[in-house]
Structures are given as structure tokens and as C-alpha cells.
Design an enzyme around this catalytic site. Structure first.
Site, PDB file in Angstrom:
ATOM      1  N   ASP A  34       0.855  -1.268  -0.056  1.00  0.00           N
ATOM      2  CA  ASP A  34       0.124   0.092  -0.015  1.00  0.00           C
ATOM      3  C   ASP A  34       0.803   1.341  -0.039  1.00  0.00           C
ATOM      4  O   ASP A  34       1.769   1.323   0.739  1.00  0.00           O
ATOM      5  CB  ASP A  34      -0.774  -0.121   1.271  1.00  0.00           C
ATOM      6  CG  ASP A  34      -1.994   0.985   1.153  1.00  0.00           C
ATOM      7  OD1 ASP A  34      -3.379   0.430   0.875  1.00  0.00           O
ATOM      8  OD2 ASP A  34      -1.701   2.265   1.141  1.00  0.00           O
ATOM      9  N   ILE A  35       0.588   2.237  -0.893  1.00  0.00           N
ATOM     10  CA  ILE A  35       1.284   3.473  -0.863  1.00  0.00           C
ATOM     11  C   ILE A  35       1.324   4.386   0.363  1.00  0.00           C
ATOM     12  O   ILE A  35       2.144   5.154   0.615  1.00  0.00           O
ATOM     13  CB  ILE A  35       0.716   4.233  -2.081  1.00  0.00           C
ATOM     14  CG1 ILE A  35       2.012   5.198  -2.723  1.00  0.00           C
ATOM     15  CG2 ILE A  35      -0.471   4.971  -1.739  1.00  0.00           C
ATOM     16  CD1 ILE A  35       1.649   5.643  -4.030  1.00  0.00           C
ATOM     17  N   ASN A  92     -12.994  -2.993   2.212  1.00  0.00           N
ATOM     18  CA  ASN A  92     -13.880  -2.218   2.400  1.00  0.00           C
ATOM     19  C   ASN A  92     -14.684  -2.175   0.882  1.00  0.00           C
ATOM     20  O   ASN A  92     -14.114  -2.284   0.087  1.00  0.00           O
ATOM     21  CB  ASN A  92     -13.218  -0.725   2.454  1.00  0.00           C
ATOM     22  CG  ASN A  92     -12.335  -0.544   3.547  1.00  0.00           C
ATOM     23  OD1 ASN A  92     -12.947  -1.009   4.548  1.00  0.00           O
ATOM     24  ND2 ASN A  92     -11.097  -0.168   3.367  1.00  0.00           N
ATOM     25  N   GLU A 100     -12.393   3.419  -1.368  1.00  0.00           N
ATOM     26  CA  GLU A 100     -11.934   4.537  -2.213  1.00  0.00           C
ATOM     27  C   GLU A 100     -11.506   3.954  -3.679  1.00  0.00           C
ATOM     28  O   GLU A 100     -11.821   4.844  -4.611  1.00  0.00           O
ATOM     29  CB  GLU A 100     -10.696   5.122  -1.581  1.00  0.00           C
ATOM     30  CG  GLU A 100     -10.960   5.599  -0.209  1.00  0.00           C
ATOM     31  CD  GLU A 100      -9.673   6.354   0.288  1.00  0.00           C
ATOM     32  OE1 GLU A 100      -8.518   6.002   0.003  1.00  0.00           O
ATOM     33  OE2 GLU A 100      -9.731   7.198   1.304  1.00  0.00           O
ATOM     34  N   VAL A 101     -10.938   2.503  -4.020  1.00  0.00           N
ATOM     35  CA  VAL A 101     -10.824   2.346  -5.105  1.00  0.00           C
ATOM     36  C   VAL A 101     -11.677   1.353  -5.651  1.00  0.00           C
ATOM     37  O   VAL A 101     -11.700   0.199  -4.867  1.00  0.00           O
ATOM     38  CB  VAL A 101      -9.388   1.621  -5.090  1.00  0.00           C
ATOM     39  CG1 VAL A 101      -9.008   1.193  -6.426  1.00  0.00           C
ATOM     40  CG2 VAL A 101      -8.315   2.870  -4.825  1.00  0.00           C
ATOM     41  N   HIS A 105     -10.229  -5.432  -3.377  1.00  0.00           N
ATOM     42  CA  HIS A 105      -8.976  -5.619  -2.927  1.00  0.00           C
ATOM     43  C   HIS A 105      -8.959  -6.188  -1.490  1.00  0.00           C
ATOM     44  O   HIS A 105     -10.296  -5.600  -0.652  1.00  0.00           O
ATOM     45  CB  HIS A 105      -8.096  -4.467  -3.170  1.00  0.00           C
ATOM     46  CG  HIS A 105      -8.830  -3.157  -2.680  1.00  0.00           C
ATOM     47  ND1 HIS A 105      -9.588  -2.478  -3.285  1.00  0.00           N
ATOM     48  CD2 HIS A 105      -8.666  -2.302  -1.438  1.00  0.00           C
ATOM     49  CE1 HIS A 105      -9.910  -1.207  -2.553  1.00  0.00           C
ATOM     50  NE2 HIS A 105      -9.282  -1.304  -1.424  1.00  0.00           N
ATOM     51  N   HIS A 107      -7.059  -5.830   2.065  1.00  0.00           N
ATOM     52  CA  HIS A 107      -5.994  -5.451   2.910  1.00  0.00           C
ATOM     53  C   HIS A 107      -5.337  -6.459   3.760  1.00  0.00           C
ATOM     54  O   HIS A 107      -6.260  -6.892   4.272  1.00  0.00           O
ATOM     55  CB  HIS A 107      -6.111  -4.034   3.669  1.00  0.00           C
ATOM     56  CG  HIS A 107      -6.994  -2.768   3.141  1.00  0.00           C
ATOM     57  ND1 HIS A 107      -6.107  -1.809   2.861  1.00  0.00           N
ATOM     58  CD2 HIS A 107      -8.039  -2.513   2.505  1.00  0.00           C
ATOM     59  CE1 HIS A 107      -6.838  -0.768   2.173  1.00  0.00           C
ATOM     60  NE2 HIS A 107      -8.001  -1.357   1.903  1.00  0.00           N
TER      61      HIS A 107
END
Ligand code: AMP
Length: 123
Positions: A34-35, A92, A100-101, A105, A107
Site C-alpha cells: 500500500d502506498i 472495504n 476508495e478504489v 482488494h 488489505h
């Protein structure tokens, strides 16, 4: 569920249009750091296929894609040394979870005590 937006940032990562810090890759799955990491281990595990969220992925992906994603996630936990100490997986989905994306995905978070699952202050 919204239609899949092929301009989302993870779709662009999968097409090689923007860089990522790859952790591992398999036939159906890509995992990258993760960025904005929220723990010493914060890896995003995503399917290579176009799925908006958790529900879309688990309803419409093949058994092979689903097994590959979750086995990859478990393997990363072992390789990063958090299987024994403990870790958390989060997905999420949608507005209430502040996704958000809009590309499914998982995490993977670990490497420090993570506290309780949800803070109550925001309720
Ligand atoms: P979510 O709110 O569950 O959709 O989480 C999206 C995650 O993607 C956040 O933790 C971001 O830090 C992460 N993220 C956004 N852009 C990138 C990127 N280019 N590379 C890696 N992680 C990213």
C-alpha cells in the site's frame, strides 16, 4: 453495484500504466505494498480480473480466481512472518465502508498490535 470503471487506479496498475511495489504475482492475483501503509505490513491483494468489490468478486469470479487470491494472501502472511503474531484482513465495500478504489482488494495488515477492529468514536 456500479459498473466497473476501467480507469480506476488498480486497473491502471494492472495494465502497467502506473508503477507499483509488487510483493508477489500469480496467475490470477497481484499483491503490492500500500502506498500509504498503516502498519509495518500493509499489502493489497487484488484479482487481475475486473471486479468492483467483495460481493462482485465472490459472486462472479471463478473458483480458481477466488482460491488463488485467498491462498496468495495467506502465503504473504507466512512470508512476512505475521501468521503467528497475528494480522488482519480488511475489504472495504461501498459507501458505508468508504471504499476508495472500485476494484476489489484485500488489505493485509500486521507487524504491530492493531487494536480493536473498529473505533466507536465515529458512530
Ligand atoms: P480502500 O479505501 O479500501 O479502497 O483502500 C484503497 C487503498 O489503496 C488505500 O489504502 C490507499 O493507500 C491505496 N492506494 C491508492 N493508490 C495506490 C497506489 N498507487 N499504490 C498502492 N496503493 C495505493
Amino acid at each position: 453495484m456500479p459498473d466497473y470503471d476501467d480507469q480506476n487506479i488498480f486497473a491502471r496498475i494492472l495494465r502497467g500504466e502506473i508503477p507499483n511495489d509488487t510483493v508477489t504475482e500469480s496467475e490470477h492475483t497481484l499483491a503490492f505494498n500500500d502506498i500509504t501503509p498503516q502498519a509495518p505490513v500493509h499489502v493489497l491483494v487484488i484479482p487481475k480480473g475486473a471486479y468492483v468489490d467483495y460481493a462482485d468478486f465472490h459472486a462472479n469470479a471463478s473458483d480458481a480466481e477466488i482460491a488463488d487470491l485467498h491462498r496468495t494472501a495467506a502465503r504473504i502472511c507466512a512470508e512476512r512472518g505475521v501468521t503467528a503474531s497475528g494480522f488482519r484482513t480488511i475489504s472495504n465495500a461501498g459507501e458505508h465502508a468508504v471504499q476508495e478504489v472500485p476494484h476489489f482488494h484485500l488489505h493485509l495488515l500486521g507487524g504491530r498490535p492493531l487494536g480493536r477492529m473498529l473505533a466507536r468514536a465515529a458512530e
